[in-house]
Design a protein around this motif. Structure first.
Motif, PDB file in Angstrom:
ATOM      1  N   LYS A  46       0.962   8.047   7.905  1.00 15.86           N
ATOM      2  CA  LYS A  46       0.188   9.066   7.231  1.00 15.86           C
ATOM      3  C   LYS A  46       0.982  10.305   6.485  1.00 15.86           C
ATOM      4  O   LYS A  46       1.150  11.309   7.008  1.00 15.86           O
ATOM      5  CB  LYS A  46      -0.713   9.857   8.329  1.00 15.86           C
ATOM      6  CG  LYS A  46      -1.703  10.780   7.353  1.00 15.86           C
ATOM      7  CD  LYS A  46      -2.470  11.357   8.459  1.00 15.86           C
ATOM      8  CE  LYS A  46      -3.496  12.446   7.756  1.00 15.86           C
ATOM      9  NZ  LYS A  46      -2.814  13.558   6.654  1.00 15.86           N
ATOM     10  N   ARG A 104     -11.583   4.341   9.570  1.00 13.44           N
ATOM     11  CA  ARG A 104     -11.337   3.839   8.493  1.00 13.44           C
ATOM     12  C   ARG A 104     -10.636   2.648   8.394  1.00 13.44           C
ATOM     13  O   ARG A 104      -9.744   2.420   9.129  1.00 13.44           O
ATOM     14  CB  ARG A 104     -10.638   4.521   7.709  1.00 13.44           C
ATOM     15  CG  ARG A 104     -11.249   6.236   7.294  1.00 13.44           C
ATOM     16  CD  ARG A 104     -12.382   6.258   6.481  1.00 13.44           C
ATOM     17  NE  ARG A 104     -12.920   7.392   6.080  1.00 13.44           N
ATOM     18  CZ  ARG A 104     -12.589   8.448   5.485  1.00 13.44           C
ATOM     19  NH1 ARG A 104     -11.663   8.096   4.704  1.00 13.44           N
ATOM     20  NH2 ARG A 104     -13.507   9.710   5.189  1.00 13.44           N
ATOM     21  N   TRP A 135      -2.902   7.613  15.603  1.00 10.04           N
ATOM     22  CA  TRP A 135      -3.554   8.059  14.556  1.00 10.04           C
ATOM     23  C   TRP A 135      -4.578   9.188  15.511  1.00 10.04           C
ATOM     24  O   TRP A 135      -4.641  10.428  14.816  1.00 10.04           O
ATOM     25  CB  TRP A 135      -4.780   7.238  13.923  1.00 10.04           C
ATOM     26  CG  TRP A 135      -5.596   8.120  12.978  1.00 10.04           C
ATOM     27  CD1 TRP A 135      -6.932   8.475  13.166  1.00 10.04           C
ATOM     28  CD2 TRP A 135      -5.308   8.241  11.699  1.00 10.04           C
ATOM     29  NE1 TRP A 135      -7.485   9.064  11.938  1.00 10.04           N
ATOM     30  CE2 TRP A 135      -6.210   8.841  10.866  1.00 10.04           C
ATOM     31  CE3 TRP A 135      -4.052   7.847  10.785  1.00 10.04           C
ATOM     32  CZ2 TRP A 135      -6.455   9.309   9.528  1.00 10.04           C
ATOM     33  CZ3 TRP A 135      -4.241   8.303   9.632  1.00 10.04           C
ATOM     34  CH2 TRP A 135      -5.325   8.867   8.806  1.00 10.04           C
ATOM     35  N   LYS A 136      -5.130   9.122  16.495  1.00 13.38           N
ATOM     36  CA  LYS A 136      -5.946  10.245  17.372  1.00 13.38           C
ATOM     37  C   LYS A 136      -5.016  11.255  17.858  1.00 13.38           C
ATOM     38  O   LYS A 136      -5.393  12.456  17.907  1.00 13.38           O
ATOM     39  CB  LYS A 136      -6.723   9.551  18.365  1.00 13.38           C
ATOM     40  CG  LYS A 136      -7.830   8.654  17.993  1.00 13.38           C
ATOM     41  CD  LYS A 136      -8.670   8.229  19.039  1.00 13.38           C
ATOM     42  CE  LYS A 136      -9.756   7.412  18.656  1.00 13.38           C
ATOM     43  NZ  LYS A 136     -10.622   6.799  19.740  1.00 13.38           N
ATOM     44  N   GLU A 175      -4.317   2.938  16.756  1.00 13.57           N
ATOM     45  CA  GLU A 175      -5.467   4.057  16.842  1.00 13.57           C
ATOM     46  C   GLU A 175      -4.892   5.069  17.782  1.00 13.57           C
ATOM     47  O   GLU A 175      -5.494   6.430  17.276  1.00 13.57           O
ATOM     48  CB  GLU A 175      -6.703   3.470  17.716  1.00 13.57           C
ATOM     49  CG  GLU A 175      -7.920   4.195  18.099  1.00 13.57           C
ATOM     50  CD  GLU A 175      -8.553   4.471  16.598  1.00 13.57           C
ATOM     51  OE1 GLU A 175      -9.379   5.432  16.493  1.00 13.57           O
ATOM     52  OE2 GLU A 175      -8.540   3.816  15.760  1.00 13.57           O
ATOM     53  N   THR A 176      -4.271   4.987  18.645  1.00 17.49           N
ATOM     54  CA  THR A 176      -3.639   5.937  19.737  1.00 17.49           C
ATOM     55  C   THR A 176      -2.762   6.761  18.906  1.00 17.49           C
ATOM     56  O   THR A 176      -2.920   8.425  18.936  1.00 17.49           O
ATOM     57  CB  THR A 176      -2.990   5.372  20.927  1.00 17.49           C
ATOM     58  OG1 THR A 176      -3.892   4.595  21.635  1.00 17.49           O
ATOM     59  CG2 THR A 176      -2.387   6.599  21.461  1.00 17.49           C
ATOM     60  N   HIS A 185      -5.927   2.676   4.665  1.00 17.98           N
ATOM     61  CA  HIS A 185      -4.780   3.605   5.172  1.00 17.98           C
ATOM     62  C   HIS A 185      -3.463   3.098   4.260  1.00 17.98           C
ATOM     63  O   HIS A 185      -2.710   4.004   3.601  1.00 17.98           O
ATOM     64  CB  HIS A 185      -4.546   3.149   6.437  1.00 17.98           C
ATOM     65  CG  HIS A 185      -5.356   3.920   7.458  1.00 17.98           C
ATOM     66  ND1 HIS A 185      -4.903   5.139   8.388  1.00 17.98           N
ATOM     67  CD2 HIS A 185      -6.519   3.561   7.908  1.00 17.98           C
ATOM     68  CE1 HIS A 185      -5.889   5.350   8.987  1.00 17.98           C
ATOM     69  NE2 HIS A 185      -6.977   4.327   9.149  1.00 17.98           N
ATOM     70  N   ALA A 208       0.796   9.567  13.357  1.00 20.43           N
ATOM     71  CA  ALA A 208       0.811   8.257  12.622  1.00 20.43           C
ATOM     72  C   ALA A 208       1.692   8.457  11.748  1.00 20.43           C
ATOM     73  O   ALA A 208       1.566   9.222  10.664  1.00 20.43           O
ATOM     74  CB  ALA A 208      -0.648   8.162  11.968  1.00 20.43           C
ATOM     75  N   GLU A 249     -10.869  -1.097  11.672  1.00 22.51           N
ATOM     76  CA  GLU A 249     -10.674   0.298  11.523  1.00 22.51           C
ATOM     77  C   GLU A 249      -9.757   1.104  12.493  1.00 22.51           C
ATOM     78  O   GLU A 249      -9.532   0.410  13.515  1.00 22.51           O
ATOM     79  CB  GLU A 249     -12.137   1.153  11.850  1.00 22.51           C
ATOM     80  CG  GLU A 249     -13.257   0.873  10.556  1.00 22.51           C
ATOM     81  CD  GLU A 249     -14.456   1.656  10.774  1.00 22.51           C
ATOM     82  OE1 GLU A 249     -14.413   2.135  11.644  1.00 22.51           O
ATOM     83  OE2 GLU A 249     -15.284   1.536   9.708  1.00 22.51           O
ATOM     84  N   ILE A 250      -9.037   1.838  11.906  1.00 21.61           N
ATOM     85  CA  ILE A 250      -8.232   2.793  12.391  1.00 21.61           C
ATOM     86  C   ILE A 250      -8.490   4.308  12.094  1.00 21.61           C
ATOM     87  O   ILE A 250      -8.696   4.448  11.076  1.00 21.61           O
ATOM     88  CB  ILE A 250      -6.641   2.640  11.964  1.00 21.61           C
ATOM     89  CG1 ILE A 250      -6.063   1.297  12.089  1.00 21.61           C
ATOM     90  CG2 ILE A 250      -5.821   3.442  12.863  1.00 21.61           C
ATOM     91  CD1 ILE A 250      -6.263   0.643  13.691  1.00 21.61           C
ATOM     92  N   GLY A 251      -8.726   5.110  13.346  1.00 27.76           N
ATOM     93  CA  GLY A 251      -9.646   6.366  12.873  1.00 27.76           C
ATOM     94  C   GLY A 251     -10.627   6.367  12.261  1.00 27.76           C
ATOM     95  O   GLY A 251     -10.821   7.345  11.515  1.00 27.76           O
TER      96      GLY A 251
END
Length: 259
Positions: free
Chosen positions: A255, A31, A247-248, A244-245, A36, A252, A27-29
């Motif tokens: 996206k 999900r 996305w948070k 992950e960084t 993604h 990203a 998972e990333i974020g």
């Protein structure tokens, strides 16, 4: 045009997580990275997917089978043994076929196994562990424009270490830090393939990135779509943490869709 996603490998370089789940389900974020990637394609209008599963393939099937529950508000009535989806939060108009392409099958073998689901038409293909901000619509148009059997997306991979110039006597003649000159183009996936590609594939031990791609190149049937934006493959735990960084932090690049 259908999108084929390779999601059956072991992910040994990120075994801290892949020992528990298939690499594309990491998972990333909150999900799976597979989600993604699919959201990227959906943004450009591609909504039919064929997932080439293998290692722990049941977990991929289970995730999709419960997708409405995972993305919705749900009431569980234990008195009457009922569950009610109250409001679906993140509906996606996907059509997803998950195929068990074998436990130890190589990439070319996995693609060969899903031939009957692709049919006699062009299709897209990428790996289930890499995200990018490629304009997939332009990629498809580029493929159509040149008339060859295969297009891959090429990105520049930077050298991450200092560079040595070593002589024949094993003496270090020069040392310098990395520079843009040390970059090299690599295959980033995000391919468009004609159905004739299946003629280049053999059995389960066929590695798509070896003989098939070499033969395509030798026959003048392999083209590259040059991408100069963001691309990252989640090979290691460090790379997962980097994604992950991003996305948070709301940064990203992959996206491209809106909620």
């Amino acid at each position: 045009m259908k999108v084929v996603l390779l999601a059956g490998g072991f992910g040994t370089r990120i075994s801290e997580e892949s020992q528990f789940k298939p690499k594309p389900m990491i998972e990333i974020g909150g999900r799976p990275i597979l989600w993604h990637i699919m959201k990227e394609y959906l943004h450009y209008g591609f909504d039919e997917f064929i997932v080439c599963a293998g290692y722990k393939q049941r977990m991929i099937k289970e995730w999709f089978s419960h997708y409405f529950i995972y993305t919705s508000d749900v009431t569980f009535d234990f008195t009457h043994g009922e569950e009610t989806i109250l409001e679906q939060q993140h509906g996606d108009p996907w059509r997803v076929t998950v195929v068990d392409t074998g436990y130890g099958t190589m990439t070319g073998g996995r693609i060969k196994r899903i031939q009957k689901y692709v049919g006699d038409e062009p299709f897209m293909m990428t790996y289930g562990d890499g995200v990018c901000d490629v304009d997939i619509g332009k990629l498809a148009a580029f493929h159509k424009s040149h008339g060859k059997l295969a297009t891959l997306t090429a990105v520049m991979l930077d050298q991450s270490k200092g560079v040595l110039n070593i002589g024949g006597d094993n003496a270090v003649k020069a040392f310098r830090e990395k520079s843009a000159l040390d970059s090299a183009p690599i295959n980033a996936g995000y391919m468009v393939l004609e159905p004739e590609i299946f003629d280049y594939l053999s059995g389960d031990d066929c590695v798509f990135e070896q003989e098939p791609l070499r033969r395509l190149a030798e026959n003048g049937e392999l083209m590259s779509y040059q991408h100069h934006g963001f691309w990252k493959c989640m090979d290691t735990l460090k790379e997962r943490e980097e994604l992950e960084t991003l996305w948070k932090g709301g940064k990203a690049p992959w996206k491209v869709w809106k909620e």
